[in-house]
Every structure is written in structure tokens, then in C-alpha cells.
Design a protein around this motif. Structure first.
Motif, PDB file in Angstrom:
ATOM      1  N   GLU A   1       0.870  -1.176   0.000  1.00  0.00           N
ATOM      2  CA  GLU A   1       0.000   0.000   0.000  1.00  0.00           C
ATOM      3  C   GLU A   1       0.899   1.215   0.000  1.00  0.00           C
ATOM      4  O   GLU A   1       1.929   1.227   0.674  1.00  0.00           O
TER       5      GLU A   1
ATOM      6  N   PHE B   1       5.099   5.849  -5.558  1.00  0.00           N
ATOM      7  CA  PHE B   1       4.173   5.234  -6.509  1.00  0.00           C
ATOM      8  C   PHE B   1       4.859   5.007  -7.861  1.00  0.00           C
ATOM      9  O   PHE B   1       4.765   3.929  -8.451  1.00  0.00           O
TER      10      PHE B   1
ATOM     11  N   TYR C   1       7.360   2.166  -7.727  1.00  0.00           N
ATOM     12  CA  TYR C   1       6.696   0.863  -7.772  1.00  0.00           C
ATOM     13  C   TYR C   1       6.212   0.536  -9.183  1.00  0.00           C
ATOM     14  O   TYR C   1       6.354  -0.598  -9.652  1.00  0.00           O
ATOM     15  N   LEU C   2       5.681   1.507  -9.877  1.00  0.00           N
ATOM     16  CA  LEU C   2       5.259   1.277 -11.269  1.00  0.00           C
ATOM     17  C   LEU C   2       6.441   0.861 -12.139  1.00  0.00           C
ATOM     18  O   LEU C   2       6.347  -0.098 -12.915  1.00  0.00           O
TER      19      LEU C   2
ATOM     20  N   PHE D   1       5.056  -3.158 -10.551  1.00  0.00           N
ATOM     21  CA  PHE D   1       3.813  -3.256  -9.785  1.00  0.00           C
ATOM     22  C   PHE D   1       2.669  -2.641 -10.577  1.00  0.00           C
ATOM     23  O   PHE D   1       2.861  -1.718 -11.362  1.00  0.00           O
ATOM     24  N   SER D   2       1.474  -3.152 -10.329  1.00  0.00           N
ATOM     25  CA  SER D   2       0.249  -2.612 -10.923  1.00  0.00           C
ATOM     26  C   SER D   2      -0.697  -2.195  -9.808  1.00  0.00           C
ATOM     27  O   SER D   2      -0.763  -2.846  -8.763  1.00  0.00           O
ATOM     28  N   GLU D   3      -1.443  -1.134 -10.056  1.00  0.00           N
ATOM     29  CA  GLU D   3      -2.467  -0.711  -9.107  1.00  0.00           C
ATOM     30  C   GLU D   3      -3.626  -1.686  -9.206  1.00  0.00           C
ATOM     31  O   GLU D   3      -4.142  -1.945 -10.289  1.00  0.00           O
TER      32      GLU D   3
ATOM     33  N   MET E   1      -1.135  -2.047  -4.504  1.00  0.00           N
ATOM     34  CA  MET E   1      -0.408  -2.467  -5.697  1.00  0.00           C
ATOM     35  C   MET E   1       0.055  -3.909  -5.519  1.00  0.00           C
ATOM     36  O   MET E   1       0.192  -4.403  -4.395  1.00  0.00           O
TER      37      MET E   1
END
Length: 161
Positions: free
Chosen positions: A102, A111, A114-115, A119-121, A143
Motif C-alpha cells: 500500500e 508510486f 513501484y510502477l 507493480f500494478s495498481e 499495488m
């Protein structure tokens, strides 16, 4: 040169200092102690003998959750957060199929990291983070990273699963 090692109880005072300086919602020594004592994946990154980043991943039933990733304020912007995240991803991939996290909606830097890391939301938790005295509660972006399909070098242990 950045090196990684398992977090120890002796690191707790330094970790608490880094947390206090890094942001408005720090973990305290007890959080880290509980994670170490619970057998969570607790790692630090060191540069020139100093801890510059730390992260904790909780492992449960084939799934992993990134509980915290912090980079020392004075060391931010040097790629240590990405290196720590990649190290934690590699370690988690040996033990779990999916890594969840989170992130505060306002934490655009994290964010985007992480992308970039794959990672994906997958959802949101409304009012997940408690309010500051000056702000209202904040949503968490949930994510996930599928560790079973991440492209690893042929020699990586995740390819032997």
C-alpha cells in the motif's frame, strides 16, 4: 558500493533516526523489533558503513507484503530506494508468488518507483492512513507484483521454482 544484509536489533536506534528524518509517518523501534522477532524479511542497505535504506516484507501463505521501505533523507535521489526494492523483490520471489503493498496517494515518488518496478495498481483503501493534525485521512493505493512471471536472469533462484 551498496551492500545488503539482514536487519538486527542492534540497528534499531539508527533505523528509528532514519525514520524520524525521512517523513511524517515514521515507524518506531518497536515496529522493527516486532518484524525482526516475527521472522519477517527485514533488510538494510549500507553505503560506506552507514545504513541508507531499509525495508520489511511480511510473508504469509505464499504471498508477501511490503510493509515499509525507507531511504535516509540525506541519501534520497541516489537510486538506493530502487536498489533496496529490487533486493526485496528478489528475496521475496524465492518465498512467495505475489508481492503486495500500500502506498499513500500523495507519495508520487514511491508510486512511480513501484510502477517502474513492475507493480500494478489493483485497488484503493479509502481513508487508510490516519490524518495528520493539518490534513484529513488519506487513501492508500494497493499495488501488486506477480513474482511468478517476473523476468529473471536464467541463473536467478526464482527460475528454479
Amino acid at each position: 558500493m551498496l551492500s545488503f544484509r539482514t536487519m538486527t536489533h542492534q540497528d534499531l536506534p539508527e533505523l528509528a533516526t532514519i525514520e524520524q528524518e525521512a517523513g511524517p509517518h515514521p515507524w518506531n523501534q518497536k515496529h522493527y523489533m516486532n518484524s525482526i522477532d516475527s521472522g519477517d524479511l527485514c533488510m538494510v542497505a549500507e553505503h560506506q558503513g552507514r545504513i541508507v535504506a531499509q525495508g520489511v516484507v511480511m510473508l504469509v501463505a505464499g504471498e508477501a507484503s511490503l510493509l515499509i521501505l525507507t531511504v535516509s533523507r540525506s541519501e534520497q535521489g541516489k537510486g538506493y530506494g530502487a536498489a533496496m526494492l529490487n533486493h526485496l523483490i528478489d528475496a521475496a520471489a524465492e518465498l512467495a508468488d505475489t508481492l503486495f503493498l500500500e502506498v499513500r496517494e500523495s507519495n508520487k515518488k514511491a508510486f512511480n518507483l513501484y510502477l517502474k518496478s513492475g507493480f500494478s495498481e489493483i485497488g484503493r483503501r479509502e481513508n487508510y492512513y490516519p490524518a495528520n493534525k493539518d490534513h484529513k485521512a488519506e487513501d492508500a493505493i494497493v499495488m501488486a507484483l506477480d513474482l511468478s512471471v517476473r523476468e529473471w536472469p536464467d541463473s536467478h533462484p526464482a527460475n528454479r521454482r
